[in-house]
Design a protein around this motif. Structure first.
Motif, PDB file in Angstrom:
ATOM      1  N   ASP A   1       0.800  -1.226   0.000  1.00 56.21           N
ATOM      2  CA  ASP A   1       0.000   0.000   0.000  1.00 56.21           C
ATOM      3  C   ASP A   1       0.832   1.275   0.000  1.00 56.21           C
ATOM      4  O   ASP A   1       0.297   2.374   0.091  1.00 56.21           O
ATOM      5  CB  ASP A   1      -0.969   0.008   1.186  1.00 56.21           C
ATOM      6  CG  ASP A   1      -0.276   0.031   2.541  1.00 56.21           C
ATOM      7  OD1 ASP A   1       0.972  -0.014   2.598  1.00 56.21           O
ATOM      8  OD2 ASP A   1      -0.999   0.085   3.558  1.00 56.21           O
ATOM      9  N   GLY A   2       2.174   1.154  -0.089  1.00 57.17           N
ATOM     10  CA  GLY A   2       3.037   2.327  -0.115  1.00 57.17           C
ATOM     11  C   GLY A   2       3.359   2.889   1.254  1.00 57.17           C
ATOM     12  O   GLY A   2       3.969   3.949   1.358  1.00 57.17           O
ATOM     13  N   ILE A   3       2.968   2.185   2.308  1.00 58.19           N
ATOM     14  CA  ILE A   3       3.219   2.620   3.679  1.00 58.19           C
ATOM     15  C   ILE A   3       4.076   1.561   4.363  1.00 58.19           C
ATOM     16  O   ILE A   3       3.789   0.361   4.267  1.00 58.19           O
ATOM     17  CB  ILE A   3       1.895   2.817   4.447  1.00 58.19           C
ATOM     18  CG1 ILE A   3       1.059   3.916   3.779  1.00 58.19           C
ATOM     19  CG2 ILE A   3       2.158   3.148   5.911  1.00 58.19           C
ATOM     20  CD1 ILE A   3      -0.336   4.062   4.360  1.00 58.19           C
ATOM     21  N   THR A   4       5.131   2.003   5.054  1.00 60.98           N
ATOM     22  CA  THR A   4       5.976   1.065   5.784  1.00 60.98           C
ATOM     23  C   THR A   4       5.184   0.475   6.943  1.00 60.98           C
ATOM     24  O   THR A   4       4.555   1.201   7.711  1.00 60.98           O
ATOM     25  CB  THR A   4       7.243   1.769   6.315  1.00 60.98           C
ATOM     26  OG1 THR A   4       7.944   2.344   5.209  1.00 60.98           O
ATOM     27  CG2 THR A   4       8.151   0.800   7.048  1.00 60.98           C
ATOM     28  N   ASP A   5       5.214  -0.847   7.049  1.00 67.34           N
ATOM     29  CA  ASP A   5       4.523  -1.550   8.128  1.00 67.34           C
ATOM     30  C   ASP A   5       5.521  -1.852   9.243  1.00 67.34           C
ATOM     31  O   ASP A   5       6.620  -2.341   8.973  1.00 67.34           O
ATOM     32  CB  ASP A   5       3.941  -2.871   7.608  1.00 67.34           C
ATOM     33  CG  ASP A   5       3.008  -2.649   6.430  1.00 67.34           C
ATOM     34  OD1 ASP A   5       2.058  -1.871   6.587  1.00 67.34           O
ATOM     35  OD2 ASP A   5       3.242  -3.248   5.372  1.00 67.34           O
ATOM     36  N   PRO A   6       5.139  -1.592  10.495  1.00 70.55           N
ATOM     37  CA  PRO A   6       6.040  -1.927  11.600  1.00 70.55           C
ATOM     38  C   PRO A   6       6.060  -3.441  11.790  1.00 70.55           C
ATOM     39  O   PRO A   6       5.013  -4.077  11.894  1.00 70.55           O
ATOM     40  CB  PRO A   6       5.413  -1.222  12.798  1.00 70.55           C
ATOM     41  CG  PRO A   6       3.972  -1.093  12.445  1.00 70.55           C
ATOM     42  CD  PRO A   6       3.909  -0.964  10.958  1.00 70.55           C
ATOM     43  N   MET A   7       7.251  -4.021  11.806  1.00 73.20           N
ATOM     44  CA  MET A   7       7.380  -5.455  12.015  1.00 73.20           C
ATOM     45  C   MET A   7       8.635  -5.716  12.832  1.00 73.20           C
ATOM     46  O   MET A   7       9.612  -4.979  12.737  1.00 73.20           O
ATOM     47  CB  MET A   7       7.465  -6.203  10.688  1.00 73.20           C
ATOM     48  CG  MET A   7       7.559  -7.714  10.866  1.00 73.20           C
ATOM     49  SD  MET A   7       7.607  -8.606   9.313  1.00 73.20           S
ATOM     50  CE  MET A   7       5.858  -8.687   8.966  1.00 73.20           C
ATOM     51  N   ILE A   8       8.576  -6.767  13.648  1.00 72.32           N
ATOM     52  CA  ILE A   8       9.747  -7.194  14.402  1.00 72.32           C
ATOM     53  C   ILE A   8       9.970  -8.681  14.167  1.00 72.32           C
ATOM     54  O   ILE A   8       9.043  -9.424  13.814  1.00 72.32           O
ATOM     55  CB  ILE A   8       9.618  -6.898  15.909  1.00 72.32           C
ATOM     56  CG1 ILE A   8       8.403  -7.601  16.507  1.00 72.32           C
ATOM     57  CG2 ILE A   8       9.578  -5.401  16.160  1.00 72.32           C
ATOM     58  CD1 ILE A   8       8.334  -7.518  18.020  1.00 72.32           C
ATOM     59  N   TYR A   9      11.219  -9.102  14.376  1.00 74.20           N
ATOM     60  CA  TYR A   9      11.600 -10.490  14.170  1.00 74.20           C
ATOM     61  C   TYR A   9      12.517 -10.944  15.294  1.00 74.20           C
ATOM     62  O   TYR A   9      13.475 -10.251  15.635  1.00 74.20           O
ATOM     63  CB  TYR A   9      12.328 -10.634  12.824  1.00 74.20           C
ATOM     64  CG  TYR A   9      12.945 -11.990  12.601  1.00 74.20           C
ATOM     65  CD1 TYR A   9      12.150 -13.124  12.458  1.00 74.20           C
ATOM     66  CD2 TYR A   9      14.317 -12.139  12.543  1.00 74.20           C
ATOM     67  CE1 TYR A   9      12.720 -14.371  12.259  1.00 74.20           C
ATOM     68  CE2 TYR A   9      14.898 -13.381  12.329  1.00 74.20           C
ATOM     69  CZ  TYR A   9      14.087 -14.490  12.193  1.00 74.20           C
ATOM     70  OH  TYR A   9      14.646 -15.724  11.998  1.00 74.20           O
TER      71      TYR A   9
END
Length: 130
Positions: free
Chosen positions: A113-121
């Motif tokens: 969608d052109g928006i950075t998604d917050p993700m953790i690993y």
């Protein structure tokens, strides 16, 4: 140009929205994100001063979809990601309360969608959270 310091973390991205990446660094001991903005003839500008003494990791990305990177950090100790949105000057927070303590941020546009998604690993557990 070479900057003779240690501990500074590069956080390259387009922080002025003119279509070119800007040289940017996060200075952990000061809790500050600085950039040399190409739209202003490489003027050094303090983008965010969150303060010293925090265990933050910078996470480059455009978290509001306005075409400009937003200053963002993740704290593995409190399992919280925070971004200062350039479109509204508002602070956006994401919590990862159930996450293991050793997780690292891996922000990216995971849904197109052109928006950075917050993700953790979390490597040790094979843990992913978005």
């Amino acid at each position: 140009a070479q900057i003779p310091v240690t501990g500074w973390v590069p956080v390259v991205g387009d922080y002025d929205g003119e279509g070119y990446n800007d040289l940017a660094v996060y200075i952990p001991e000061a809790g500050q994100l600085w950039a040399l903005l190409s739209a202003s003839n490489r003027e050094a500008r303090l983008l965010w001063d969150i303060g010293p003494g925090l265990d933050c990791i910078p996470v480059a990305g455009d978290y509001d979809g306005d075409g400009t990177f937003d200053p963002c950090v993740y704290s593995p100790r409190v399992r919280l990601m925070a971004a200062l949105l350039t479109s509204t000057a508002q602070l956006k927070l994401w919590g990862f309360a159930g996450a293991p303590a050793n997780c690292m941020p891996v922000g990216g546009d995971y849904d197109g969608d052109g928006i950075t998604d917050p993700m953790i690993y979390g490597e040790l557990q094979g843990y992913w959270a978005v």
